[in-house]
Design a protein around this motif. Sequence first.
Motif, PDB file in Angstrom:
ATOM      1  N   SER A  78       0.999  -2.911   0.745  1.00  0.00           N
ATOM      2  CA  SER A  78       2.442  -3.236   0.417  1.00  0.00           C
ATOM      3  C   SER A  78       2.910  -4.404   1.360  1.00  0.00           C
ATOM      4  CB  SER A  78       3.392  -2.265   0.563  1.00  0.00           C
ATOM      5  OG  SER A  78       3.396  -1.463   2.158  1.00  0.00           O
ATOM      6  N   ALA A  90       0.420  -7.199  -2.557  1.00  0.00           N
ATOM      7  CA  ALA A  90       1.199  -5.949  -2.970  1.00  0.00           C
ATOM      8  C   ALA A  90       1.743  -6.023  -4.416  1.00  0.00           C
ATOM      9  CB  ALA A  90       2.602  -6.216  -2.390  1.00  0.00           C
ATOM     10  N   GLU A  91       1.580  -4.786  -5.117  1.00  0.00           N
ATOM     11  CA  GLU A  91       1.906  -4.542  -6.522  1.00  0.00           C
ATOM     12  C   GLU A  91       0.818  -4.957  -7.479  1.00  0.00           C
ATOM     13  OE1 GLU A  91       5.144  -3.473  -7.565  1.00  0.00           O
ATOM     14  OE2 GLU A  91       5.209  -2.977  -5.297  1.00  0.00           O
TER      15      GLU A  91
END
Lengths: 151, 220
Positions: A43, A48-49
């Motif tokens: 994260s 991240a994502e």
Amino acid sequence: MAALPKRIIKETERLVSDPVPGITAIPSEENLRYFEVTIEGPSSSPYAEGEFKLELYLPDDYPMCAPKVRFLTRIYHPNIDKLGRICLDVLKDNWSPALQIRTVLLSIQALLGAPNPDDPLANDVAEDWKKDEKRAIEVAREWTAKYAVKS
Amino acid sequence: MSTYEDDHNLRENTPPRSGRNNRSGGRSGQPQRNHRTLSAAIDSFIESNNPHSSAQVPSQTVHDTFSQALSLLATEEGSELALQLLDTINSEANGGAGGEKHQGVTDEFLDSLERVKLKDVPNKETADCPICTNLFVDNEYPLLVRLPCNVQHVSGKKSKGHIFDMECIAPWLKMNSTCPLCRFDVVAADKTRREKLEEELRKLKEEDEEEEEEGWDVYG
């Protein structure tokens, strides 16, 4: 084909029954030594994502030799080249038979959170990274949004 | 019209025995003798790697002839590649001295490992082999060994090394002399232990000799 060692069966069962958060590893139906892997970007990183696909293969002499792991999703990272090959000590000289599929995948996830441009595999990326880290992180974020979209 | 030999800068007398010879020697038209050295070396190398070969060449000889052949290439062509290869095989033959690679242990070393009885294993009901991950208690005929990890921290007490199935740790230690759990180098430890023992023996011997001399003073 020789029978699958008990250790591989046990590892596979545990990967399914007690999965590592943010990581999946599913054995192929035709070849139980071949795994389709996904790793979520940490994260606090530019990944991240993102959800990255990898392939993992257990060679015949596993666990005396490290698993072979490669990114299938394109990723902008100084220790991962454009063929998806990963520069990580535990996959090479620092392999130990006490390590497992799950520990290796955790190490790879940790590598996403801690790029090391001083020990590069993708030289051009590492140079960009050292020259202008802010920009490099921005590119890594763009690539993540472009290629590592969760399916 | 130019012949194949002309095109490839080969001497007329050089018998083009195989593609390998032409490739290795053809570029600069070196004396024929050198081609033979190289091709003999390569042939013996290939032969020794072929398990079905009747004439087994000891690997040491192969290493020697191969490095000879490579140094020949290197001196005549100044070939970077040959020099690199030479470096590689030399460092491999020396166990990569100074490098990070750890060489494996001998069978004698494996035999000398401390055997552990199941009843002496800490938490023996839940203890497993870190390599095969099977519980020691599930093994009908367990053969457990303890590596000499952290031996230097132990004062008088028994060492607290890591325990493995012999069957599992043997193939690993033959390739790499480190403990899979803590990377303790068992060979280095063994070497220090031996050196200490030898040192003590030498001291004892010296003391003995001194005493003998004193003895002569008293009684002589």
